[in-house]
Design a protein around this motif. Sequence first.
Motif, short mmCIF file in Angstrom:
data_model
loop_
_atom_site.label_atom_id
_atom_site.label_comp_id
_atom_site.label_asym_id
_atom_site.label_seq_id
_atom_site.Cartn_x
_atom_site.Cartn_y
_atom_site.Cartn_z
N SER A 37 -18.10 -61.83 35.63
CA SER A 37 -16.60 -61.44 35.58
C SER A 37 -15.98 -59.94 34.93
O SER A 37 -15.21 -59.48 35.64
N PRO A 38 -16.49 -59.73 33.86
CA PRO A 38 -16.31 -58.47 33.29
C PRO A 38 -16.58 -57.15 34.10
O PRO A 38 -15.89 -56.27 34.39
N VAL A 39 -18.01 -57.25 34.79
CA VAL A 39 -18.33 -56.26 35.84
C VAL A 39 -17.48 -56.26 36.99
O VAL A 39 -16.97 -55.09 37.42
N SER A 99 -12.81 -62.11 43.81
CA SER A 99 -13.74 -62.12 42.68
C SER A 99 -15.06 -62.80 43.19
O SER A 99 -16.06 -62.68 42.49
N ALA A 152 -14.33 -57.37 37.48
CA ALA A 152 -13.05 -56.91 37.24
C ALA A 152 -13.07 -55.31 37.25
O ALA A 152 -11.92 -54.79 37.58
N THR A 153 -13.88 -54.64 36.35
CA THR A 153 -14.08 -53.22 36.48
C THR A 153 -13.88 -52.68 38.03
O THR A 153 -13.54 -51.67 38.28
N VAL A 154 -15.00 -53.42 38.69
CA VAL A 154 -15.31 -52.61 40.04
C VAL A 154 -14.00 -52.89 40.79
O VAL A 154 -13.65 -52.06 41.75
N GLN A 155 -13.33 -54.09 40.77
CA GLN A 155 -12.22 -54.42 41.36
C GLN A 155 -11.11 -53.44 41.03
O GLN A 155 -10.38 -52.79 42.04
N ALA A 156 -10.80 -53.01 39.87
CA ALA A 156 -9.91 -52.17 39.49
C ALA A 156 -10.13 -50.55 40.14
O ALA A 156 -9.38 -49.92 40.47
N VAL A 157 -11.41 -50.25 40.03
CA VAL A 157 -11.77 -49.01 40.77
C VAL A 157 -11.61 -48.92 42.17
O VAL A 157 -10.93 -48.14 42.62
#
Length: 427
Positions: free
Chosen positions: A143-145, A64, A147-152
């Motif tokens: 953090s929201p962005v 993160s 987290a989305t990038v990490q998931a992708v």
Amino acid sequence: MSVEYEMWMGWAALGILVLLCLSAFFSGSETALTATSKARMLSLDRDRNRQAGRVLHLIEDKESLIGAILLGNNLVNILASTIAATVFLAMFGEAGVPIATLVMTALVLIFAEVMPKTYAISNPDRMALAVSLPIRIVVILFSPVVATVQAVVRGALRMLGADVSGPVLSAHEEIRGQIDLHHEEGGVVKVDRDMLGGVLDLRELTVDDVMVHRKSLIMLDIEDSPDTLVRNALSSPHTRLPLYRGDPENIVGVLHARDLARALHEAGGDAGRIDIEAIKREPWFIPETTELLDQLSAFREKREHFALVVDEYGALMGIITLEDIIEEIVGEIEDEHDIALEGVAVQPDGTVIVEGTVPIRDLNRALDWNLPDDEAVTVAGLVIHEAQTIPEAGQIFRFHGVQFEILERRRNQIQRLRLKREPEVKG
């Protein structure tokens, strides 16, 4: 040129300068937070340093942290390049785009990448503490962005078959790697490296890896006359001797040289008056699978220095002493009765004559070699394991970068070998 145009150019230049400063801040922060000493931060955190606590919180989730920094860095770099392209287009027309590319590349490379990262590498702890609060705010905001990038990213890596489950090295392996690295760089001398490695090895070794094998033991038959027992005990280099009755497997006690000396004094020097049964100590049996670290703790709790090692059937395998365990950390402890690494003799031609019973770990420490000791404890055991046979005298084997020549074999036991380190093959 109108006043409005000049003001716009001034604001644009100021904006580019601010964005380059932000880019330098993100680049330096990334380097500082990834290079900072976690041990140093833990020490400062124990002293109630709030900045150190924030640093520890940040580096606990490096994915993160890096994601937020990269997002911020890319945003300011792209925005700065866009403003620069607009300015240079207004100044030079179509030629402004390549000019803006060259100018911004130079500015970003020098002032936003190399310079802040060079400073951060030189002062990682100081800079990490300084940037901990603003970077913490950036991580929370992004953090929201992130987290989305990490998931992708994780989903894409799994589709490609990559393992993203986590670190592959244990804490002990990481520490050992750091010790070896500092040794190679000259920051840790060999003795210190061996001692630190010995501490880490205590959890991985069992007592049968370092015990004195039963074939090397000096034991006394309690049925012998007191004169014989005293004479044999005093001629032994050891202070603790196992006592057996009839059969060496039937251990009935341990004779301590201090107890014997006290009894001999009380008897006025007359060995025949000593009652060995009365002064012997109770034997302490331990299984051969006991971890060294556990046995060290047991020695401390029982205030004992000596234990007899038995296998799962209760058969005597050898003995383990507190000194044996300590020697795994500090190396051989020699006194006037010891021989420096008994059974190893370095020859003038560089070869080494070794007795088959010499432990591999002791040989590695003495010669700074790296022979494996996972499948065998002694040098002879290693040769038999690798050769998958009991070699004859005169046979030569090569494995693990060492030549093993069998010099002497007695029955099924390898007595002596000549070892020669083979030159490393480059290329």
